[in-house]
Design a protein around this motif. Sequence first.
Motif, short mmCIF file in Angstrom:
data_model
loop_
_atom_site.label_atom_id
_atom_site.label_comp_id
_atom_site.label_asym_id
_atom_site.label_seq_id
_atom_site.Cartn_x
_atom_site.Cartn_y
_atom_site.Cartn_z
N ARG A 1 0.83 -1.21 0.00
CA ARG A 1 0.00 0.00 0.00
C ARG A 1 0.86 1.26 0.00
O ARG A 1 0.54 2.25 -0.66
CB ARG A 1 -0.93 0.02 1.22
CG ARG A 1 -1.88 -1.17 1.32
CD ARG A 1 -3.01 -0.88 2.32
NE ARG A 1 -2.56 -0.44 3.61
CZ ARG A 1 -2.23 -1.23 4.63
NH1 ARG A 1 -2.27 -2.55 4.47
NH2 ARG A 1 -1.85 -0.75 5.80
N TYR A 2 1.97 1.23 0.73
CA TYR A 2 2.83 2.40 0.80
C TYR A 2 3.48 2.67 -0.55
O TYR A 2 3.58 3.82 -1.00
CB TYR A 2 3.90 2.21 1.88
CG TYR A 2 3.34 2.28 3.27
CD1 TYR A 2 3.26 3.50 3.94
CD2 TYR A 2 2.86 1.15 3.92
CE1 TYR A 2 2.73 3.59 5.22
CE2 TYR A 2 2.32 1.22 5.19
CZ TYR A 2 2.25 2.44 5.84
OH TYR A 2 1.71 2.52 7.10
N LEU A 3 3.91 1.62 -1.21
CA LEU A 3 4.52 1.79 -2.52
C LEU A 3 3.51 2.29 -3.54
O LEU A 3 3.80 3.19 -4.34
CB LEU A 3 5.14 0.46 -2.97
CG LEU A 3 5.76 0.42 -4.37
CD1 LEU A 3 6.79 1.52 -4.54
CD2 LEU A 3 6.39 -0.94 -4.63
N MET A 4 2.31 1.72 -3.51
CA MET A 4 1.28 2.15 -4.46
C MET A 4 0.94 3.62 -4.26
O MET A 4 0.64 4.33 -5.23
CB MET A 4 0.04 1.28 -4.30
CG MET A 4 0.25 -0.16 -4.74
SD MET A 4 -1.16 -1.21 -4.31
CE MET A 4 -0.54 -2.82 -4.80
N HIS A 5 0.98 4.08 -3.03
CA HIS A 5 0.69 5.49 -2.78
C HIS A 5 1.78 6.38 -3.38
O HIS A 5 1.48 7.44 -3.94
CB HIS A 5 0.56 5.76 -1.28
CG HIS A 5 0.15 7.16 -0.95
ND1 HIS A 5 -0.94 7.78 -1.54
CD2 HIS A 5 0.69 8.08 -0.10
CE1 HIS A 5 -1.05 9.02 -1.06
NE2 HIS A 5 -0.08 9.22 -0.21
N THR A 6 3.04 5.95 -3.31
CA THR A 6 4.10 6.77 -3.92
C THR A 6 3.96 6.77 -5.44
O THR A 6 4.23 7.79 -6.08
CB THR A 6 5.50 6.26 -3.53
OG1 THR A 6 5.69 4.93 -4.05
CG2 THR A 6 5.70 6.25 -2.04
N PRO B 1 14.11 -5.75 4.91
CA PRO B 1 15.03 -5.75 3.76
C PRO B 1 14.33 -5.95 2.41
O PRO B 1 14.82 -5.46 1.39
CB PRO B 1 15.98 -6.91 4.07
CG PRO B 1 15.92 -7.08 5.55
CD PRO B 1 14.52 -6.72 5.95
N ALA B 2 13.21 -6.66 2.41
CA ALA B 2 12.53 -6.91 1.14
C ALA B 2 12.05 -5.63 0.47
O ALA B 2 11.93 -5.57 -0.77
CB ALA B 2 11.34 -7.85 1.37
N PHE C 1 12.90 -0.83 -2.99
CA PHE C 1 11.78 -0.06 -3.54
C PHE C 1 11.60 1.25 -2.80
O PHE C 1 11.28 2.28 -3.41
CB PHE C 1 10.49 -0.89 -3.48
CG PHE C 1 10.28 -1.78 -4.67
CD1 PHE C 1 10.18 -1.25 -5.94
CD2 PHE C 1 10.23 -3.15 -4.51
CE1 PHE C 1 10.00 -2.07 -7.05
CE2 PHE C 1 10.06 -3.99 -5.61
CZ PHE C 1 9.94 -3.44 -6.88
N ARG C 2 11.80 1.24 -1.50
CA ARG C 2 11.61 2.48 -0.74
C ARG C 2 12.63 3.52 -1.18
O ARG C 2 12.29 4.70 -1.36
CB ARG C 2 11.72 2.22 0.76
CG ARG C 2 11.26 3.41 1.61
CD ARG C 2 10.96 2.99 3.03
NE ARG C 2 12.15 2.73 3.79
CZ ARG C 2 12.79 3.66 4.52
NH1 ARG C 2 12.33 4.91 4.56
NH2 ARG C 2 13.85 3.34 5.22
N ALA D 1 18.09 -3.12 -8.26
CA ALA D 1 18.36 -3.43 -6.85
C ALA D 1 17.06 -3.66 -6.09
O ALA D 1 16.98 -4.54 -5.22
CB ALA D 1 19.16 -2.30 -6.21
N ALA D 2 16.02 -2.90 -6.42
CA ALA D 2 14.73 -3.08 -5.76
C ALA D 2 14.14 -4.44 -6.11
O ALA D 2 13.59 -5.14 -5.24
CB ALA D 2 13.77 -1.96 -6.18
N ILE D 3 14.24 -4.82 -7.37
CA ILE D 3 13.75 -6.13 -7.80
C ILE D 3 14.49 -7.25 -7.06
O ILE D 3 13.89 -8.19 -6.55
CB ILE D 3 13.91 -6.29 -9.32
CG1 ILE D 3 12.93 -5.37 -10.05
CG2 ILE D 3 13.71 -7.74 -9.74
CD1 ILE D 3 13.14 -5.30 -11.55
N ASP D 4 15.83 -7.13 -7.01
CA ASP D 4 16.63 -8.18 -6.36
C ASP D 4 16.25 -8.33 -4.89
O ASP D 4 16.10 -9.45 -4.39
CB ASP D 4 18.12 -7.84 -6.48
CG ASP D 4 18.65 -8.01 -7.89
OD1 ASP D 4 17.99 -8.71 -8.69
OD2 ASP D 4 19.72 -7.46 -8.19
#
Length: 328
Positions: free
Chosen positions: A127-132, A195-196, A200-201, A296-299
């Motif tokens: 949800r946090y990522l979708m908001h960004t 860490p996951a 992305f953050r 890096a986010a994907i990894d």
Amino acid sequence: MSEPQIAKPLKTWSHLAGKRRKPSEYEIVSTNLHFTTDNPDAPFELDPNFPMAQWFKKNRNASPLKHGDWNAFRDPDEIIYRTYNMLQDGHENYVFGLFDQFSARGHDAMLEDGWARHLARLYTPGRYLMHTLQMGSAYLSQMAPASTISNCATYQAADSLRWLTHTAYRTAELKKTFGDLGFGTGERGIWENDPAWQGFRELVEKGLCAYDWAEGFVALNLVARPAFEEAGLRALGQAGRHNGDTLLGLLTDAQLADAERHRRWTGALVKMALETEGNREALQNWLAKWAPLGDAAIDAFCAHLPDSPGAAQTAREACAALRRGYGL
């Protein structure tokens, strides 16, 4: 003595007269709507040096990405507000039909506790990522140099909000069955510390600070969104299917249908930009800055997906292939 010639008034939609045909509904309601581009030196027709005018002159007018007529851009799908609502009303009916049917058959009670823990860690904090992603699209809508670009970004922002609400709905449902796993209460801590999510953050928080409209477009539409779509939607949905969570797979499929439309207009805008000398270099320079963060986010995310060998490589390759398809 001849009579003075009286200038004929311009007809309605005269800016579309070159088409030599009646303009379409899309052209009428979408083109040349930005009054802030009428006078580049004073975007708001006020003091050219007040802060907002300076912001637009710096981050839109002075962008390294140039084109002689950004208003020539057209959305390949020619989406307008009316048709967007018709289209997504049908999509929402489908999604909420999934919610109702899977709830009626006791879907969540059939999930294994181990998979529910993965959902609490890798799904509901999204949800946090979708908001960004929504915020980045809204900024692009404000700063884009043509209304036809802004419209695409606006519908993209709306889709991100729809994705967020679907995830929030599932969060509340999962909490009813797995009340001790932190659904609805633990996501912020996971988003900020697990860490996951840290790749992305970093990517999206830095992306929100890419104030140049074109760099923001690259960071968002060429890197962050594809990375999330391939890892946080496609790969996660496949992991869900492997663990008996067919609902998650169907939800991510529905969201990826929106993503395909976003990718079409993104590709059209890149193609248009590449018509101007110097733009390829600007786009590639920004990609060199942002693409490593996307990888890096994907990894980081895929390293924690269960039953997903090779997911990170597949997602990275899909993002790279997408950009190559755009000519970059």
